[in-house]
Write an enzyme that holds these catalytic residues in place. Structure first.
Site, PDB file in Angstrom:
ATOM      1  N   ASP A 327      47.956  44.338  32.493  1.00  0.00           N
ATOM      2  CA  ASP A 327      47.235  43.131  32.877  1.00  0.00           C
ATOM      3  C   ASP A 327      47.467  42.080  31.778  1.00  0.00           C
ATOM      4  O   ASP A 327      47.944  42.386  30.680  1.00  0.00           O
ATOM      5  CB  ASP A 327      45.745  43.419  33.091  1.00  0.00           C
ATOM      6  CG  ASP A 327      45.087  42.378  33.990  1.00  0.00           C
ATOM      7  OD1 ASP A 327      45.679  41.301  34.191  1.00  0.00           O
ATOM      8  OD2 ASP A 327      43.981  42.637  34.492  1.00  0.00           O
ATOM      9  N   GLU A 523      37.191  35.879  37.006  1.00  0.00           N
ATOM     10  CA  GLU A 523      36.894  36.694  35.824  1.00  0.00           C
ATOM     11  C   GLU A 523      36.010  35.954  34.830  1.00  0.00           C
ATOM     12  O   GLU A 523      36.168  34.762  34.625  1.00  0.00           O
ATOM     13  CB  GLU A 523      38.205  37.024  35.107  1.00  0.00           C
ATOM     14  CG  GLU A 523      39.143  37.847  35.922  1.00  0.00           C
ATOM     15  CD  GLU A 523      40.556  37.689  35.422  1.00  0.00           C
ATOM     16  OE1 GLU A 523      40.843  38.158  34.307  1.00  0.00           O
ATOM     17  OE2 GLU A 523      41.361  37.096  36.131  1.00  0.00           O
TER      18      GLU A 523
HETATM   19  C1  BGC Z   1      43.571  39.793  36.158  1.00  0.00           C
HETATM   20  C2  BGC Z   1      44.444  40.470  37.160  1.00  0.00           C
HETATM   21  C3  BGC Z   1      45.519  39.550  37.618  1.00  0.00           C
HETATM   22  C4  BGC Z   1      46.295  39.028  36.438  1.00  0.00           C
HETATM   23  C5  BGC Z   1      47.385  38.061  36.805  1.00  0.00           C
HETATM   24  C6  BGC Z   1      44.360  39.116  35.075  1.00  0.00           C
HETATM   25  O1  BGC Z   1      43.556  38.344  34.257  1.00  0.00           O
HETATM   26  O2  BGC Z   1      42.690  40.730  35.585  1.00  0.00           O
HETATM   27  O3  BGC Z   1      43.671  40.931  38.237  1.00  0.00           O
HETATM   28  O4  BGC Z   1      46.375  40.223  38.513  1.00  0.00           O
HETATM   29  O5  BGC Z   1      45.411  38.355  35.566  1.00  0.00           O
HETATM   30  O6  BGC Z   1      46.905  36.830  37.166  1.00  0.00           O
HETATM   31  C1  BGC Z   2      45.586  32.830  34.465  1.00  0.00           C
HETATM   32  C2  BGC Z   2      45.111  34.005  35.271  1.00  0.00           C
HETATM   33  C3  BGC Z   2      44.811  35.127  34.357  1.00  0.00           C
HETATM   34  C4  BGC Z   2      43.841  34.693  33.276  1.00  0.00           C
HETATM   35  C5  BGC Z   2      43.578  35.779  32.309  1.00  0.00           C
HETATM   36  C6  BGC Z   2      44.537  32.471  33.457  1.00  0.00           C
HETATM   37  O1  BGC Z   2      44.939  31.361  32.705  1.00  0.00           O
HETATM   38  O2  BGC Z   2      45.837  31.743  35.300  1.00  0.00           O
HETATM   39  O3  BGC Z   2      46.077  34.410  36.197  1.00  0.00           O
HETATM   40  O4  BGC Z   2      44.280  36.157  35.103  1.00  0.00           O
HETATM   41  O5  BGC Z   2      44.292  33.540  32.608  1.00  0.00           O
HETATM   42  O6  BGC Z   2      42.714  35.402  31.273  1.00  0.00           O
END
Ligand code: BGC
Ligand code: BGC
Length: 806
Positions: A327, A523
């Protein structure tokens, strides 16, 4: 009733300390973090994944590849920081577009064409004939987690918590197939889904990414979604409009302590197997081509470094022959690792590291680690073989891309929208109905609520942007808002629907549908500390009550990623529908609400709480005492018992519930208070929408107006780019500064009516605020005469115009 107090007592115990998401754990983890593979269910990738002819081609290819080319395969960069020409020096195996990463040369909110061009540009360099270069196609991945949600015009399906309510694996398969077709049609090979998490604490902001709190329900969807996205084993390939899937996040992402994102799952191996791993056996058996490692830990050990789980369990006992992807910089969280250096993660069993911005360093350090013997060559060979295997099976070695020519007909097609609309209708859960539903088709309906005519609000996070914020109506061509769906259904039946977000009306309607709920989040930003809906400022409740007081029957359509404590809102509604985050096809709501042509089908896949402290209320849990149990859902055919008047005591300490709202609709909500020092006075005045809805702060000399309360830990909010948002009007210009803790800035307050100021929390940190413990979240100070009127003061996610004041 006893349980309410117990929950409250637990919460109060923590209230003396600094409160915030990063609350410290009451006890050390202590549990085991090494798995015993023999205890795990046996599974196996299908034989067709490892057919001898393909394996021989892989062997031949690998024989020609240099160490550098092999290591390149093991690294994935983000298109926000890799350029196609970088691949000549750094032959990466994959790129991704993170939730906020735009296609090349286009804005983040872009239709299919720039995405296809981006995919082609990277592949052209990967495949170019250069001396000493073995051409290997690059694999392009995105978070197509509720449809191909990065692309403007794509069909947006309901989020997974909604889909769980359908209890319909066959429809899940069709959703997977439609998502794959729209993804392949945008030039993309790989969807980072399905999320097979089994969320156990609804405070977790990613709860909506899970189908259910119930492992059996998650397991019943896993194979259907994998086969929907990839096609059935042996029928794989982007040529057929299929993409590679990624079961995520392995493992225990839904079991973290206090529902903290990227946290620690303090559970036994039995619980890890029985609850959190439930979806993985069916996914592996169905041929899932990739698995994504979780950011989270198991009993203190980060998954990205857990060899017993990644290698011994997943690849050993569960016979997984695809590859494990990391990840987003997840490897960097291992002890001794950074974004750009982490041989330990590969040694543990990760095959491809997601190194969005650290890919360059990751490449150099991994090559060096192999040369120095730190990372065995056999491990590299195994990882590369797995990656190439998946690339062959995904059809990447076959240059034909017929689906890209079909982007105009596949993306947002009528057929796919019909599938989404069916899913919306089937996932609605009717929690209460005193008889106002179904709405009579010939009636005059008021459609109210701030989310009534807003496709962005009904789509939630992972929608065009990472957190799902910043979207406007023009970003959703072809979509239908909930209001538009109701309006069309009423018109067809000879009635009318009138849109009125604030609920005002000239002619009394027969009934009102009020659409409200959680704002989009993903998230971190979605993590909450209690399950109370709108703590501090119950603006939706006020609207429901206003309509009820006017004698209008009220139907609540509640948008949320998870069950929340809404007893006051339930009491104020004649009917209440949990609509989750339904996505682009809002008409599915009217299909069930209007005329009664279609009955309710949805059954809760998450238990609904009786009080705001029932964080880990899960089917089969000890002392299970939900308001509405797992499986609950009324229908027109089965009306069920009437919902009595419910207790409006939240059961949680307000100081835990409210950490972000400092002033709204005329008052400073608990646990905060307004304190005035020096030559400043306050009085209630009218806001733009309410009598005495604002506070006037008038300085005649030096003075400070401060919002004080229990110490807040705002570290996570700061890192998640939240802003302090001030809605204000300048009455008399003067030198007013704005502070959070000891970080002070001087905004340029704008004259001329109501204004919104957004200051990133990072600005206060940069100016000296200790964001880990903020006892005074806001202070306005002036050194001389000035008058400022404030109508709203809160932490917010909307990024528009947020900059540090000079
Ligand atoms: C998330 C994943 C996601 C990845 C790519 C991460 O922060 O936990 O679920 O697939 O980013 O965007
Ligand atoms: C990205 C996401 C990723 C996340 C993780 C973002 O800037 O666009 O895809 O999951 O950072 O922290």
């Amino acid at each position: 009733m006893k349980r309410v107090f117990r929950a409250a007592a637990v919460l109060l115990a923590g209230a003396g300390a600094a409160v915030g998401w990063a609350q410290t754990a009451p006890s050390a983890p202590g549990g085991a973090s090494v798995a015993h593979p023999e205890r795990w269910p046996a599974a196996h990738s299908p034989a067709s994944l490892k057919d001898p002819a393909t394996e021989a081609r892989i062997t031949a290819l690998m024989a020609r590849m240099t160490l550098e080319e092999k290591v390149g395969q093991m690294i994935q960069g983000d298109i926000g920081s890799v350029k196609p020409e970088d691949l000549r020096r750094y032959p990466l195996g994959s790129v991704l577009a993170g939730g906020s990463s735009p296609p090349l040369g286009a804005p983040d909110r872009a239709p299919a064409a720039p995405w296809i061009a981006t995919a082609r540009a990277f592949n052209a360099v990967a495949m170019e004939a250069r001396p000493g270069h073995v051409a290997v196609p690059i694999m392009f991945g995105v978070d197509a987690v509720h449809g191909n949600n990065n692309v403007v015009g794509a069909t947006l399906f309901p989020h997974n918590s909604a889909l769980g309510a359908m209890r319909d694996p066959e429809l899940i398969r069709r959703i997977g197939a439609a998502t794959a077709a729209e993804t392949a049609a945008a030039g993309i090979d790989w969807a980072f889904g399905p999320t097979l998490t089994v969320p156990q604490d609804d405070r977790w902001g990613r709860a909506y990414e899970g189908y259910s709190e119930d492992p059996a329900l998650v397991a019943s969807y896993a194979a259907a979604m994998v086969e929907g996205l990839q096609g059935r084993a042996g029928d794989w390939g982007v040529q057929k409009g299929h993409v590679a899937a990624s079961a995520k996040h392995f493992l225990g992402d839904g079991g973290t302590f206090e529902g903290v994102d990227q946290g620690d799952a303090r559970v036994s191996e039995e619980v890890l197997i029985a609850t959190h791993a439930a979806g993985y056996k069916p996914a592996v058996d169905a041929g899932v081509l990739t698995v994504m490692a979780s950011f989270s830990s198991w009993n203190g050990a980060k998954m990205h470094g857990n060899r017993s789980l990644l290698t011994d369990v997943l690849k050993g006992r569960m016979g997984f022959d695809g590859f494990v992807v990391g990840d987003w910089n997840g490897h960097a969280q291992l002890p001794g690792c950074t974004n750009a250096d982490c041989p330990a993660t590969f040694a543990a069993g990760l095959d491809m590291a997601m190194a969005p911005d650290g890919w360059r360093g990751m490449f150099d350090t991994t090559v060096a680690a192999v040369k120095s013997g730190k990372l065995p060559m056999a491990r590299v060979d195994d990882a590369v073989r797995r990656i190439l295997r998946v690339k062959f099976k995904t059809g990447l070695f076959d240059p034909a891309r017929p689906y890209e020519n079909r982007s105009a007909t596949e993306i947002g097609s009528a057929a796919h929208r019909a599938v989404a609309r069916e899913a919306v209708a089937k996932s609605l859960v009717l929690l209460k109905n005193d008889g106002v539903l179904p709405l009579k088709a010939g009636a005059n309906i008021l459609v109210a609520g701030d989310a009534a005519d807003d496709v962005g609000r009904q789509s939630g996070g992972w929608t065009l942007s990472w957190q799902g914020d910043g979207n406007t109506a023009k970003d959703f061509p072809g979509a239908t808002s909930i209001y538009a769906g109701i309006a069309a259904a009423m018109k067809a039946g000879g009635g009318t629907a009138t849109l009125s977000p604030d609920g005002s009306f000239a002619k009394k309607p027969d009934a009102a549908v009020v659409v409200f709920g959680e704002r989009p989040y993903a998230e971190m930003r979605g993590d909450v500390r209690t399950l109370e809906f709108e703590p501090g400022d119950k603006q939706s409740l006020a609207l429901l009550k206003k309509l009820k007081a006017a004698g209008v029957p009220v139907v609540s359509v509640f948008l949320s990623g998870r069950p929340l404590w809404v007893n006051p809102e339930l009491n104020a509604s004649d009917a209440f529908v949990a609509a989750w985050f339904p996505g682009s096809e809002g008409a599915g709501v009217a299909d069930v609400l209007v005329g009664g042509r279609r009955d309710f089908n949805g059954k809760l896949s998450y238990s609904w709480p009786r009080n705001a402290g029932q964080f880990t209320l899960n089917r089969g849990g000890a002392g299970y005492d939900p308001l509405f149990p797992f499986g609950y859902g009324l229908s027109y055919a089965a009306r069920g018992a009437a919902v009595p008047t419910l207790s409006e005591v939240s059961g949680v300490d307000a100081s835990l519930a409210n950490t972000s709202l400092f002033f709204a609709r005329g008052r400073v909500p608990a646990p905060f208070a307004l304190k005035l020092d020096g030559a400043v006075k306050s009085r209630a005045v009218d806001s733009a929408s309410a009598q005495e809805g604002a506070v006037e702060l008038a300085w005649t000399g030096a003075g400070t107006a401060r919002v004080t309360g229990p110490a807040l830990n705002l570290e996570r909010e700061t890192n998640a780019d939240l802003n302090l948002q001030v809605t204000y009007r300048v009455e008399r210009a003067g030198p007013v500064t704005l502070a959070m803790g000891s970080g002070r800035v001087t905004p340029a307050w704008k004259a001329g009516g109501w204004q919104v100021l957004r200051v990133p929390l990072k600005c206060f940190r940069d100016a000296g605020a200790a964001v880990a413990s903020v006892a005074e979240p806001v202070a306005f100070a002036a050194s001389g005469p000035a008058t400022l009127v404030i109508s709203d003061l809160r932490l917010a996610t909307d990024p528009e115009g947020a900059v540090c004041p000079k």
